[in-house]
Every structure is written in C-alpha cells, then in structure tokens.
Enzyme design. Sequence first.
Site, PDB file in Angstrom:
ATOM      1  CG  ASP A 117      -7.355  -2.522  -3.002  1.00 13.66           C
ATOM      2  OD1 ASP A 117      -8.012  -1.776  -2.237  1.00 13.66           O
ATOM      3  OD2 ASP A 117      -6.112  -2.520  -3.044  1.00 13.66           O
ATOM      4  CB  SER A 169      -0.959  -0.033   1.196  1.00 12.00           C
ATOM      5  OG  SER A 169      -1.962   0.933   1.068  1.00 12.00           O
ATOM      6  CG  HIS A 180      -5.984  -2.227   0.555  1.00 13.65           C
ATOM      7  ND1 HIS A 180      -5.409  -1.614  -0.536  1.00 13.65           N
ATOM      8  CD2 HIS A 180      -5.352  -1.723   1.658  1.00 13.65           C
ATOM      9  CE1 HIS A 180      -4.470  -0.776  -0.117  1.00 13.65           C
ATOM     10  NE2 HIS A 180      -4.406  -0.828   1.198  1.00 13.65           N
TER      11      HIS A 180
END
Length: 306
Positions: free
Chosen positions: A249, A152, A279
């Site tokens: 996601d 991320s 995610h």
Amino acid sequence: MAGVGLAAVPAWVPCRRWGLAAVTFGFHHGLSTLLARKTERAPQWLRACRHKTSISFLSRPDLPNLAYKRLKGKSPGIIFIPGYISNMNGTKALAIEEFCKSLGHAYIRFDYSGVGNSDGNLEECTVGKWRKDVLSIIDDLAEGPQILVGSSLGGWLMFHAAIARPQKVVALVGVATAVDGLVTQFNQLPIETKKEIEMKGVWPMPSKYSEEGVYRIQYSVIKEAEHHCLLHSPIPVKCPVRLLHGMKDDIVPWHTSVQVADRVVSTDVDVILRKNSDHRMKEKADIQLLVYTIDDLIDKLSTIVH
C-alpha cells in the site's frame, strides 16, 4: 501491544455454513496456500458480483439525501463504508452483498454526500459531514447490532461510528484503514508546500486513482479533519476489531493499522497483512480474506450471544 494479534498468515477452520474455511488468527500455515482453493468450490459471491438491489434514498432534514441499497436479513447486519470519493458499487461492496445474500444477513451499502447518486456538493463535504452520513445510516436504516466494514477513509469513519454508537456497533473490519490519513499526509509535506496550499486554499493531492492524477482538496477540509483525529490518544472502542492491510500500500502505509491497533482500547484486535496487496485490496484472494474475516466475526458474535 497487549491483546493485539499481528497475523500475516491466518489459520483456518471448517466453516459451518457453506463448507469452505473461515479465518482464525495466529501464526500458522501460509496464507497463499490456504487461499489457493479450487474455483469450482468457491461460493457464488466469489464468482460474480451481481448488481441487483434497487437504489433507495434516505431523506434527511437540512442534510443531503443519501443513496443506499439495503438487503433485509438477520443480525448482525453488515454496513460497508467506502473510501474517499468511492461509491457503493465497488468490488468489495458488491462481494460483501453477495456474501450476505448467501447467508441471509442484513446488509447496507451507500454513497457519501456529494458522491455517486447521493445529493450534495463534493467541494462542500468534510470528514465531519461524512461522519454524520455514517451515523444517519446506522440510526435511520440499520436494525439491531451491526458489523461495520470500512475501506480507507471508511476505516477512519467506522471508528468514529463505533465511539458514537457503542450499543449498536458490535465489530469492526478495516481495509487499508486510513485513520487520520488526510491530516497525516498533509503534515508530511514540506513547510513551503503547506504554506502555498494554505495561501491558495487548495491541495492538489497526487493520486493514481484520480483521472486527473490529483484530488483537489480544499484547505478548509484539511483543517476540519484535524478535529476528527484519533491517534493522539487511546481510541475508546471495546468491540472486536480486524484490520486488513496490504504491505504494498503506497497510499496508507500498513504501519498505520498497527498504530491503530495499539491505540484501540479493545483487547480483541487483530492486524492481518497481505504481503503483495496494494491499497485497494480488490484481488480475489483479498476479497476471500475479507469475507472470511466477516464470517469469522459473525461466528464469534453468535457464540457470545448464545
């Protein structure tokens, strides 16, 4: 997108080191079938992630001390860069550690300033300060060439590290890579909402991963993050890049990884999509794909060196 591979279904070849299969990239057999290996054949790092390494601290003049855990080993080393407000004890970080133990490769995981066991005030942290954290780990702890694995926000920061330290960063693996993510999400808000956030100085960003249901982000952090955006121009990274992303996601759309791949200068770039992953990409099959991807890069780099 010349030189960019978009693979929703990796193919497999026998792995020389521990007898399972390592990832190659292309449109071949179904990923779900390929990942459906018998558990009894799975290496130890997939069965249980043991938390054994002791915590150390990197002292930095005029900057918060960083908590980290390090395995000594051979090159290339692996560095895990966590997501927003995530610490070094997550599923992916621990799985990679067990993987590195099994192969004898060096490995570092750490906490950002203001997060986990590291010093610092989270409210004073910015993308720029966390970028400095990553560079401190690379400069002061890592020895020799490194593969960076960013999750991320960590995926955004790994690109900055590769740009700043091209001689040391030899490959990148992104998981739900959130390049420019904070700024992009803010810019998608209605004008009235953005004005209200600017006036109040805080953005209560909704998140199902926060106990409160929101992350309270200072407006100044968003403005500072704008200085670190990369998608507005070619990204000057020339090493191999692998971008893994879940198509479910709902935080960072998988199209972001495709956009990043298109912007990266490197011709050795693959985007690998998992249809039913979210995610966090922390399910068993996601972790398998992640470590097999790292293993494939180690193979590739060894071939180049020798």
